[in-house]
Design an enzyme around this catalytic site. Structure first.
Site, mmCIF file in Angstrom:
data_model
loop_
_atom_site.group_PDB
_atom_site.id
_atom_site.type_symbol
_atom_site.label_atom_id
_atom_site.label_comp_id
_atom_site.label_asym_id
_atom_site.label_seq_id
_atom_site.Cartn_x
_atom_site.Cartn_y
_atom_site.Cartn_z
ATOM 1 N N ARG A 13 -2.966 -26.279 -1.504
ATOM 2 C CA ARG A 13 -4.006 -27.058 -0.834
ATOM 3 C C ARG A 13 -3.387 -27.862 0.307
ATOM 4 N NH1 ARG A 13 -4.221 -30.300 -5.903
ATOM 5 N NH2 ARG A 13 -2.944 -32.161 -5.597
ATOM 6 N N ASP A 51 7.265 -26.807 -9.887
ATOM 7 C CA ASP A 51 7.262 -28.264 -9.814
ATOM 8 C C ASP A 51 8.623 -28.645 -9.262
ATOM 9 O OD1 ASP A 51 7.569 -30.995 -10.264
ATOM 10 O OD2 ASP A 51 6.477 -30.970 -12.160
ATOM 11 N N ASN A 74 6.978 -29.007 1.642
ATOM 12 C CA ASN A 74 5.733 -29.717 1.909
ATOM 13 C C ASN A 74 5.250 -30.554 0.734
ATOM 14 O OD1 ASN A 74 2.798 -30.018 3.058
ATOM 15 N ND2 ASN A 74 2.581 -28.965 1.082
ATOM 16 N N TYR A 140 5.831 -44.495 -0.934
ATOM 17 C CA TYR A 140 5.765 -43.259 -0.143
ATOM 18 C C TYR A 140 6.535 -43.409 1.164
ATOM 19 C CZ TYR A 140 3.454 -39.402 2.440
ATOM 20 O OH TYR A 140 3.178 -38.276 3.179
ATOM 21 N N LYS A 144 9.712 -41.075 2.360
ATOM 22 C CA LYS A 144 9.672 -40.201 3.531
ATOM 23 C C LYS A 144 10.767 -40.563 4.527
ATOM 24 C CE LYS A 144 6.302 -37.319 2.670
ATOM 25 N NZ LYS A 144 6.526 -35.856 2.585
ATOM 26 N N VAL A 173 -4.142 -36.492 8.551
ATOM 27 C CA VAL A 173 -4.636 -35.120 8.455
ATOM 28 C C VAL A 173 -5.747 -35.079 7.409
ATOM 29 C CG1 VAL A 173 -3.978 -32.708 8.091
ATOM 30 C CG2 VAL A 173 -2.315 -34.326 9.023
ATOM 31 N N THR A 175 -6.844 -34.211 4.498
ATOM 32 C CA THR A 175 -6.458 -33.735 3.171
ATOM 33 C C THR A 175 -6.802 -34.804 2.149
ATOM 34 O OG1 THR A 175 -4.229 -34.703 3.189
ATOM 35 C CG2 THR A 175 -4.478 -32.511 4.185
#
Length: 244
Positions: A13, A51, A74, A140, A144, A173, A175
């Site tokens: 996805r 995973d 990704n 997060y 990153k 984006v 999503t």
């Protein structure tokens, strides 16, 4: 690379699926990694149970997908909790485990595969939150940022075997992971298309969309003001989570 054989993590996805679709449209053989292989819906893609935090599954993928010459890292997770004043101290560790250590797991496992196939290429799908501290993205953002540095270190270590590494700085984006963000959002296919073109040109770090370019410009003009404006948003966001 003449014939592209790709493995895309989180390929069921969001941006991952967009990469799978774009690569298939370009004629590539594509393994779509997913924790739930049945969720991979792209025609012609080869589902792989994966995973990226599970060493056994990562090793199994590397042993099975021996013809890969493009690795698209990704898969990621966003838990949308504060990092310091948190109600769940485990979320920061979980975000680092998936976004950084999971990518590191995949990179280590597939480095020999890429080397055996002529060097190949790695694309790491990162975020604006990786170039500027983004308080409303808790653990997060630092995960990153760490993965951006991982990209450079990987490039240096694997240069002798001919492996190229491109880090994509991605803005907002359309999503599930970006449900918490208001305003303009990009089509995942546009990100995949732009990212593949950047990798083909040998870009090291590439801003894929308007938000990423704008963020880079704001950061260059007045880093303190920009970071402070992002910091204020931590008090205005609601808690939503997502994993790709």
């Amino acid at each position: 690379m003449s014939v592209v054989v790709a493995l895309v993590t989180g390929g069921n996805r969001g941006i991952g699926q967009a990469f799978v679709e774009e690569l298939r449209e370009q004629g590539a053989k594509v393994y779509a990694g997913s924790r739930d292989p049945a969720a991979v819906q792209t025609p012609g893609a080869i589902p792989v149970e994966l995973d990226i935090t599970d060493p056994a599954q990562v090793a199994a993928a590397a042993a099975h997908c021996t013809d890969v010459n493009l690795l698209v890292n990704n898969a990621g997770i966003f838990l949308n909790r504060r990092l310091v004043q948190t109600d769940d101290p485990d979320t920061g560790r979980a975000e680092m485990e998936v976004n950084y250590f999971g990518t590191l797991n995949m990179t280590r496992a597939f480095a020999p595969v890429l080397g055996a196939n002529g060097g190949g290429q790695i694309i790491n799908v990162l975020s604006v939150a990786g170039i500027v501290p983004t308080a409303f993205m808790g653990g997060y953002s630092p995960a990153k940022a760490a993965t951006l540095f991982l990209s450079g270190i990987t490039r240096a270590e694997l240069e002798p075997q001919g492996t190229k590494v491109t880090a994509l700085i991605v803005g907002s984006v359309e999503t599930r992971m970006s449900d918490h963000v208001d305003g303009r959002k990009e089509d995942p296919r546009d990100i995949a298309r732009t990212g593949l073109k950047a990798a083909a040109k040998g870009e090291w770090t590439f801003d894929t969309d308007w938000m990423a370019v704008d963020a880079r410009a704001r950061l260059a003009r007045d880093p303190v003001r920009y970071e402070r404006s992002l910091g204020r948003l931590v008090h205005k966001t609601t808690l939503r989570t997502g994993r790709d």
